[in-house]
Every structure is written in C-alpha cells, then in structure tokens.
Design an enzyme around this catalytic site. Structure first.
Site, PDB file in Angstrom:
ATOM      1  N   LYS A  12       0.874  -1.186   0.000  1.00  0.00           N
ATOM      2  CA  LYS A  12       0.000   0.000   0.000  1.00  0.00           C
ATOM      3  C   LYS A  12       0.901   1.222   0.000  1.00  0.00           C
ATOM      4  O   LYS A  12       2.017   1.186   0.515  1.00  0.00           O
ATOM      5  CB  LYS A  12      -0.885   0.037   1.260  1.00  0.00           C
ATOM      6  CG  LYS A  12      -2.094   0.944   1.126  1.00  0.00           C
ATOM      7  CD  LYS A  12      -3.223   0.252   0.394  1.00  0.00           C
ATOM      8  CE  LYS A  12      -4.380   1.160   0.080  1.00  0.00           C
ATOM      9  NZ  LYS A  12      -5.537   0.386  -0.416  1.00  0.00           N
ATOM     10  N   ASP A  28      -7.024   4.392  -4.671  1.00  0.00           N
ATOM     11  CA  ASP A  28      -7.678   4.131  -3.378  1.00  0.00           C
ATOM     12  C   ASP A  28      -8.353   5.462  -3.028  1.00  0.00           C
ATOM     13  O   ASP A  28      -8.605   6.273  -3.923  1.00  0.00           O
ATOM     14  CB  ASP A  28      -6.669   3.690  -2.298  1.00  0.00           C
ATOM     15  CG  ASP A  28      -7.354   3.172  -1.026  1.00  0.00           C
ATOM     16  OD1 ASP A  28      -7.980   2.115  -1.077  1.00  0.00           O
ATOM     17  OD2 ASP A  28      -7.293   3.856   0.019  1.00  0.00           O
TER      18      ASP A  28
END
Ligand code: NDP
Ligand code: 8G0
Length: 445
Positions: A124, A164
């Site tokens: 991430k 995201d």
C-alpha cells in the site's frame, strides 16, 4: 505462540501505530489455533516475518501550487509481502494518511490478495496530500513529484500500485504517464488505468459489484432474497457508488449515502434519477452529498455517519476505517440488521466486530467482501502481460466466480459446529495458510 503476548510485543515495538496493531490483533487472534497446529511455523518465526512489512519507503514530495508556493507532503510505499506474487495494492491521497494507516492497509492487502486465488503479494502507498480543492494542474504536478521518487521501486513484476481513497482515474493517469516517462517502458505497472492505455473493463465497478456478489453468496446461505431489502451505504466514492448501482439493479433499496461532511437518508430508497444525479455529482463535478439533500429535500445529518439514522436490513460501509464503533453496531443490530458486508477496509472497530459476531448476523470483513477490486486489478495485470483486453462480460463473470470462491474458502475455514459461518476467522485462516506455506517453502528471507 500466544496471540496476546505476540501482539503486546509488536505494540511495544511500534507504539505509535494503533491502526496497524488493530489489524494485526484481529488476524493473529483468529489464526492462533491454526498456527499452533504447525510447530514448524514457530521454528521459522513465521508470524513475525509475516506481520512486519518487507520494507517501507518514505520520502518528501515537494511541488508548486497554482499561486507559486512551494508545498511539501510526505510520500510512502509499504511493500509488505511478495511471498505469492509481486507487491500489489493501492495508493491513498488523504490528509489523514500516515505510516500506521498504510501499514495496516498493506498488512490486510496481503491476506486479501491471497484469498483472490491470483498471484499477488501485498502493498500500500500514499501521501497526506489531499486532492480536495486542488486544480487539475496541481494534482498533476503533485503526482509527477510523487512518482519521481517512487518509480524506481515499482514495475510490472515488482510492485503494481492502483487507486484508493483520493486516487481515481485522473490521478492514476498522471502517475502512470510520469512512470512511463521515467522508466521508458509501456507495461502494466499500474492498474485502474484508462481504457485506452491498458485499463480493464469493469475495474471501476469491481469493488462495489464484487461486494454485492459476496453479499448474495452470504444471503443464499440463509435462503434470503435481496429484492426489496433496504441497504445503508456509507461513502459516495468509487466503492459506494458502484455498490449502489448493482444493488438497485438487483432490486434492493439504497437508503443512505455519505461523505466526510455528512450523511443523507432516503427512507424509501434512491430513485434511478437520484442515483444518476449522485454519480454525476461525485464523478464529474466533485461535489458534496449535501448538494443532493438540497436538491431533493431529503434528511441530511451534517458531520454524522448514517448508522444511527437509518432503518435498514443490510449495511455496506464503504468510506473509511473505523467508521462503525460499538455503539453504531449495536444500533444497527437493535433495529434488525441481518447482514453487514464491508466495502471499505477495516470500517468496523474491534468493539463493533464483537457486536456483529455476538448477534450472529451475516458479517463479512473487508478482506473478503471488497476483494473484487484487487481481483480485477489482477485480471488487468493478466490482460496487460498478454497485450490483450477481455470483454466486460468475461471480466464480470470471472469476478463473480472469484467472489464465490472467496465465499467458499470462508465457509471451509470459518464454519462452526452449529452451522454459523464466522467469516472473520474463515477469511483470515484461508488467506494466512497460503502465504504461510509459500514462506515456508522459500526459506528465511
Ligand atoms: P473514494 O475516494 O472514491 O471515496 C471515498 C469516500 O469515503 C468519499 O465519499 C469520502 O468522502 C469518504 N471518506 C473518505 N475518508 C473519510 C473519512 N475520514 N471520514 C468520512 N468519510 C470519508 O475512495 P474509494 O471508494 O476507492 O474507497 C473507499 C474505501 O474502500 C476505502 O476504505 C478503500 O481502502 C476501500 N477499498 C477500495 C477499493 C477500490 O477499488 N477503490 C478496493 C477495496 C477497498 P469525501 O469525498 O468527503 O472525502
Ligand atoms: O487495485 C488495487 O490494487 C487496489 C486499489 C485500491 C484498494 C485495494 C484494496 O484491496 O483495498 C486494492
């Protein structure tokens, strides 16, 4: 291994990372028994190696705003695990971003990606830069500065970022463009790209659609029909809006949506026209959900989440982490919720999870229910490496199969003697075992 001692140890080493500890605690407590059936795991100190990310890049991102001011943000990429495939996971741009939040997301991603059945490790990244209120050119300059730092660490078989929160098609386009210029290659290093340059059909829809497919699988275990069910959604971004689209197609009623300023409640369910308005408001005009309330005169709760204000059968939290606390969960259960299927990552606090499991409702954690997004990213990677693109029907049908497979894995590892399916345990154990076996075979690294 004793879960509590293990987590306490990590807490001492990473005292300022509450979200990371929260995510580790949830997984470790539910895999404790399975882990202890394998003494070889402990000999290889496997759990600690699996919980601490492989590496973390953090860097300053300096860029120039439209007024000529020099601005500085932090940038990060957490490469958590590549035991079963290249690092894979989204990039988040939001003022709240810090290392703890990205570490929790990269950790969760590793288990989720394992559940998809595709070859993807966990990662991430992100920045505390907020695209809200910035011009397109400011966003572009920021994305280019961010990738100037990151491009050496990513690649189609190394680490594949995507969007995201705060990172959609526009931002992925800018980042991919600058990556391509720096690396001098045209490969599938990002997913969620525009259709013209390698993006997969159905990737924008995948997380929301996938969550609905997972929900249908859960409802089927109790013989419940989705038609006419009232569904409370939070958020009004990518995941929330495509969840609403699919739910309405399935004949359910969407009774709430929200953004970081407040929530709308529409007791009879959104109409098709209202849904179209929200899609345009959010995707084209980058407007606020309050404007929907002003146009249609519905209930609006400034600064609040929907949970205490709706009467619903199903809740699909699709905004952010820790957006349902114990009180919210109790309110949902008290008014008769039968299923909670998480579009967001870790939207329920540990107290909320206890309430849902205690009430024995159908409760699907994000790593199972929202895995359709990254799954279709995996399909985008496959198409890019074949230099081919599949039809929408092909991708959608693969997505349905993957969600059914994830549901099956949860059932296999999470079914209790009385027939209740503990999806938390099922998803954690299934996701963990695949990564653990791969790590055992590859030696200490
Ligand atoms: P978007 O940026 O498209 O939308 C996020 C939505 O949540 C917006 O409505 C936003 O409101 C709201 N929101 C964000 N942060 C907060 C906050 N701190 N408090 C209240 N509301 C907030 O992001 P996505 O839809 O892509 O992501 C939503 C969730 O789903 C995240 O948890 C993400 O990690 C997860 N997810 C996303 C996937 C994907 O494919 N995109 C895949 C799997 C999970 P506002 O507009 O006011 O900021
Ligand atoms: O496609 C991705 O890698 C991606 C993007 C945004 C979120 C997620 C997730 O699974 O949380 C994955």
């Amino acid at each position: 291994m004793k879960a509590k001692e293990f987590v306490d140890g990590l807490k001492r080493r990473f005292p300022n990372e509450p979200e990371y500890i929260q995510a580790v605690d949830e997984v470790v407590s539910s895999i404790e028994d399975t882990y202890n059936e394998h003494p070889e795991f402990e000999r290889y100190n496997l759990l600690e190696r699996l919980c601490i990310p492989d590496r973390i890049f953090s860097f300053r991102v300096s860029w120039v705003d439209d007024k000529g001011n020099v601005r500085n943000n932090m940038g990060y990429r957490i490469q958590h695990s590549n035991a079963i495939g290249p690092y894979k996971g989204g990039i988040r741009f939001h003022s709240s971003v810090n290392q703890s939040i990205l570490k929790f997301l990269a950790f969760e991603q590793t288990f989720k990606n394992s559940l998809t059945t595709l070859a993807m490790g966990g990662a991430k990244g992100g920045s505390d830069f907020s695209p809200r209120g910035k011009s397109d050119m400011e966003v572009m300059r920021f994305c280019q500065a961010f990738i100037t730092e990151l491009w050496r660490q990513i690649g189609p078989d190394t680490d594949v970022p995507a969007g995201d929160i705060g990172v959609g098609g526009r931002e992925v386009g800018f980042m991919y463009g600058w990556y391509k210029k720096m690396a001098r290659e045209f490969t599938g290093t990002f997913t969620g790209k525009g259709r013209e340059f390698g993006g997969s059909l159905i990737r924008p829809e995948a997380t929301g659609f996938g969550n609905c497919y997972f929900l249908l699988n859960m409802l089927a275990t109790r013989g419940i029909d989705i038609k006419g069910k009232r569904v409370a959604i939070s958020g009004s971004g990518n995941v929330a809006t495509f969840t609403a689209v699919k739910l309405m197609e399935l004949g359910a009623k969407v009774v709430s949506m929200s953004d970081s300023d407040g929530s709308i409640v529409v007791a009879d369910g959104l109409t098709e026209e209202q849904l179209q308005y929200i899609l345009e408001l959010k995707n084209i005009y980058r407007g606020r959900i309050r404007e929907f309330a002003e146009k249609y005169g519905c209930e609006y709760y400034p600064g609040e989440r929907p949970w205490h204000h709706v009467k619903c059968d199903i809740a699909m939290p699709s905004a952010t982490q820790n957006e349902i606390d114990g009180d919210d969960a109790q309110a949902l259960v008290d008014q008769g919720v039968i299923a909670v299927s998480e579009g967001a990552n870790m939207p329920s606090t540990p107290d909320a999870i206890k309430v849902f499991l205690g009430a024995r409702i159908l409760y699907a954690p994000g790593k199972a229910a929202n895995a359709g997004g990254v799954a279709v990213s995996g399909l985008e990677m496959a198409q890019n490496s074949q230099k081919m693109s599949w039809t929408a029907e092909e991708v959608d049908s693969r997505l349905k199969n993957i969600m059914a497979d994830i549901h099956h894995q949860c059932e296999l590892f999470g079914k209790e003697p009385d027939g209740f399916i503990n999806y938390v345990k099922g998803a954690n154990v299934a996701g963990f075992m695949k990564v653990a076996r791969a790590m055992m075979d590859q030696g200490v690294l």
